[in-house]
Design an enzyme around this catalytic site. Structure first.
Site, short mmCIF file in Angstrom:
data_model
loop_
_atom_site.label_atom_id
_atom_site.label_comp_id
_atom_site.label_asym_id
_atom_site.label_seq_id
_atom_site.Cartn_x
_atom_site.Cartn_y
_atom_site.Cartn_z
N GLY A 35 20.47 -25.10 -18.38
CA GLY A 35 21.84 -25.62 -18.31
C GLY A 35 22.60 -25.09 -17.11
O GLY A 35 23.51 -25.77 -16.59
N GLU A 41 21.65 -27.34 -14.40
CA GLU A 41 22.26 -28.66 -14.62
C GLU A 41 23.71 -28.67 -14.18
O GLU A 41 24.19 -29.62 -13.56
CB GLU A 41 22.15 -29.05 -16.11
CG GLU A 41 20.72 -29.35 -16.50
CD GLU A 41 20.58 -29.72 -17.96
OE1 GLU A 41 20.85 -28.85 -18.81
OE2 GLU A 41 20.21 -30.87 -18.25
N ALA A 53 21.52 -22.42 -21.55
CA ALA A 53 22.07 -22.51 -22.91
C ALA A 53 21.73 -21.26 -23.73
O ALA A 53 20.87 -20.48 -23.35
CB ALA A 53 21.49 -23.74 -23.60
N GLU A 88 12.81 -25.52 -19.95
CA GLU A 88 12.91 -26.15 -21.27
C GLU A 88 11.57 -26.56 -21.86
O GLU A 88 11.33 -26.44 -23.06
CB GLU A 88 13.81 -27.40 -21.19
CG GLU A 88 15.30 -27.11 -21.09
CD GLU A 88 15.78 -26.81 -19.69
OE1 GLU A 88 14.93 -26.61 -18.78
OE2 GLU A 88 17.00 -26.79 -19.47
#
Ligand code: NAD
Length: 663
Positions: free
Chosen positions: A102, A105, A61, A125
């Site tokens: 991300g 993910e 992200a 994170e």
């Protein structure tokens, strides 16, 4: 920003191209979703390969997005992943170099994952006080088991491709052409039932034979192993809750739980503080108003002084692959330094952190000598001799005469005036302070002290060198104690003030540790040495001001701290564990009585925190006003990286602004 597509035999290759790290920002996700929808709608396409441009897959992200809610119509990684999840077609992730947050993910949502050798995968994170928030906490345990997933996500470290393959996170490794390998997977699975969404799997615990007890056991253990919620463990406990949901709930409900936990964390004070530290670090090298300049190359370094600091600095250079020559007139000191170098590397080899070959190479890159002439070829020489202006001036006059004209001269002084040293050389523009912290090869902080005449080129070189040495370099103006120690003195003075009012040192330390400091102020006194504080106080009476009597007394009684077995605490022989000492308390009582300080038995824990952090904040404020520190964030970095201030409170200035609302 661009989403590239190319079709090959019914397979659409979708290439993420959002330099530099193919961040899956709100804006990029908004561009990506329709591309995936188009692939879904195109009857000629039966599979999609996701890959990245710029030599990597995706760094995840864009942290800047976390400060705000997505605007109406804006898509996020969750939407991109939902499009993959809903798709009836086969998705293969072709991964390279960086697959983080991300990015990972997204890869986990695909049916197959293949990575090039050298790829790093991970969920960082937690380091920002967050958890994966686009299904990572639900998909990873389903793929590799809850225990391994927890371990990976709680540490936030990267896994290399080989280890990821072993754990089942990757299906294949590719020697070179990773997209080619992905296409080969598509061709192979086409005939079989190709869809393998992680969401459809059951979470494996990774523990065999514990039956029904396994879930509570894994989860309860994990909760015990991380710090308490209020002292840095907030995100860790939420992460464990999310993984527990992956075990106990079906996928959609688990996902909903994860979203809720993520949304709570993204709004939490601790995550905001950690993100502040992250952004503050990125600002560090910027000096407003400084002319742009190219850093000079540093191929070889010299160090004057083979004591504690000189040796640690030499190890730092060796670890960064820069050879050094260390000079010291004392044969005994050189012998001690040599032993420290070899024992440091021997222990690295013993612990399996380094090969013998690498250890020998690094150790061999440090050369010791007694003759200053050996420093003639160095690109930079760092002085780390005794903390005495006279000694330092003599050393710099010698270095100036011997070193090549292009060489930079630097001092590791903790408190002395950089300009006064520069003045004895003919190259004040090539003079800078490089204040390393003890142990120099471990502590990440480096204060880069800009003298009156330090040139832009010298500053640029020092900043670049700091990065090469893998330090966090903070620029300070030339002023007593620079940023960190200047603040430390007022903090220490306030701690002593509290003890003079009758608060036991061990209580003050306990309260500050509960606040989150790595160490209490009195344990720190004993570690650094009360004699060191006393000496600094001699040269700068302002440093300890009204509280000097007790430091004088401890110094006179040779209570220097750990090194003499007694200081603020007492120590059993051979132990570093501080033990409360009634003698110290009595000394404080006597000195306080002499000074007419009235005991205050009612001091609360909150007052202890308020006064000690208040001391830091007041000096920090003054350092900003006088331009010693460039930004509040720089002060925060100094305190987080150099003085054990809890990163989840963002540093003293952030704490003042956000938690105390002082600014
Ligand atoms: P130290 O006493 O361990 O080492 C000093 C070394 O300098 C000794 O080996 C001595 O033989 C050598 N030396 C003395 N005169 C010399 C000369 N003319 N030429 C070459 N070498 C000479 O001291 P240290 O703790 O390593 O501190 C060195 C400097 O680093 C000081 O300025 C100190 O303030 C600063 N510093 C110390 C710390 C710390 O915590 N120890 C932290 C940051 C900065």
């Amino acid at each position: 920003m661009n989403v590239r597509t190319e079709d090959r035999d019914g397979v659409r290759i979708v290439t993420l191209d959002n330099p530099p790290i193919n961040a899956l920002s709100f804006a990029y996700s908004t561009a990506l979703v329709p591309v995936l929808a188009a692939a879904e709608a195109d009857a000629s396409i039966h599979a999609i390969v996701l890959t990245g441009a710029n030599g990597l897959f995706s760094g995840g992200a864009d942290l800047n997005d976390f400060a705000s809610e997505p605007a109406a119509g804006t898509k996020t990684i969750r939407d991109v992943i939902a499009a993959v999840e809903r798709s009836a077609k086969t998705y293969v992730a072709a991964l390279e170099k960086t697959v983080l947050g991300g990015g990972l993910e997204l890869a986990l949502a695909c049916d197959y994952r293949v990575a090039a050798a050298g790829t790093k995968l991970g969920f960082p994170e937690i380091k920002l006080g967050l958890i994966p928030g686009a299904g990572g906490t639900q998909r990873l345990p389903r793929l590799i088991g809850a225990q391994d997933a927890l371990q990976l996500m709680l540490k936030g470290d990267n896994l290399d491709a080989e280890a990821a393959r072993e754990k089942g996170l990757l299906d294949e490794l590719a020697a070179s052409d990773v997209v080619g390998a992905a296409l080969a997977i598509v061709a192979r699975v086409r005939a079989a039932a190709p869809k393998r969404r992680t969401s459809a799997r059951r979470t494996e615990l990774g523990i065999v034979g514990l039956g029904l007890f396994a879930t509570p056991f894994v989860v309860a253990q994990a909760h015990k192993l991380v710090p308490p919620e209020e002292t840095g463990g907030f995100a860790a406990h939420k992460l464990i809750d999310a993984v527990e949901a992956s075990i106990e709930l079906d996928f959609p409900r688990g996902l909903a739980r994860e979203y809720r936990l993520f949304d709570e964390l993204v709004r939490s004070a601790s995550s905001a503080a950690l993100r502040h530290v992250f952004f503050a670090e990125r600002e560090l090298g910027k000096i407003p108003g400084m002319a742009p300049a190219q850093p000079l190359p540093i191929a070889g370094a010299g160090i004057a002084g083979a004591g504690t600091m000189g040796t640690g600095i030499a190890l730092t250079f060796a670890n960064a692959g820069i050879p050094t020559v260390v000079i010291d007139p004392s044969a005994e000191q050189i012998e001690r330094a040599k032993q420290l170098v070899s024992s440091t590397y021997a222990s690295q080899v013993q612990r399996g952190r380094m090969t013998q070959e690498e250890a020998s190479k690094r150790g061999g890159s440090i050369r010791f000598a007694s003759d200053y002439a050996e420093l003639a070829a160095a690109d930079i020489v760092i002085e780390a001799v005794f903390e005495s202006m006279d000694v330092k001036k003599t050393v710099f006059a010698k270095l100036d005469a011997i070193c090549k004209p292009t060489a930079i001269l630097a001092s590791n002084t903790s408190t002395l005036d950089i300009d006064a040293m520069a003045a004895v050389t003919k190259r004040p523009g090539k003079f800078v302070g490089l204040h390393f912290f003890v142990p120099a090869n471990i502590m990440q902080l480096l204060e880069i002290v800009r003298g009156k005449e330090t040139s832009a080129e010298t500053m640029a070189t020092a900043i670049a060198l700091g990065k090469t040495l893998r330090k966090v370099g903070v620029v300070s103006a030339n002023a007593f104690g620079f940023i960190g120690n200047r603040m430390l003195f007022d903090y220490a003075r306030e701690a002593i003030g509290l003890a003079e009012e009758g608060v036991a040192p061990e209580r003050i330390d306990r309260v500050m540790k509960a606040f989150g400091m790595a160490m209490g102020p009195f344990a720190m006194f004993d570690l650094s040495g009360i004699d060191v504080f006393w000496h600094i106080g001699q040269g700068n009476p302002d440093a300890m001001r009204s509280r000097s009597a007790i430091v004088d007394r401890l110094y006179r009684e040779k209570r220097f701290g750990q090194k003499t077995g007694a200081g603020m605490y007492r120590y059993e022989k051979g132990s570093r564990e501080p033990l409360p000492d009634p003698v110290t308390i009595e000394l404080f009582r006597e000195e306080a009585a002499k000074a007419g300080i009235v005991p205050r038995p009612d001091v609360s824990d909150a007052e202890i925190v308020r006064r000690l952090t208040g001391a830091l904040i007041a000096v920090g404020d003054a350092l900003l006003k006088t331009g010693v520190a460039l930004r509040p964030g720089d002060i925060d970095i100094v305190y987080v990286y150099g003085y054990g201030f809890p990163p989840y409170r963002g540093g003293p200035m952030w704490y003042a602004e956000k938690e105390l609302a002082l600014v």
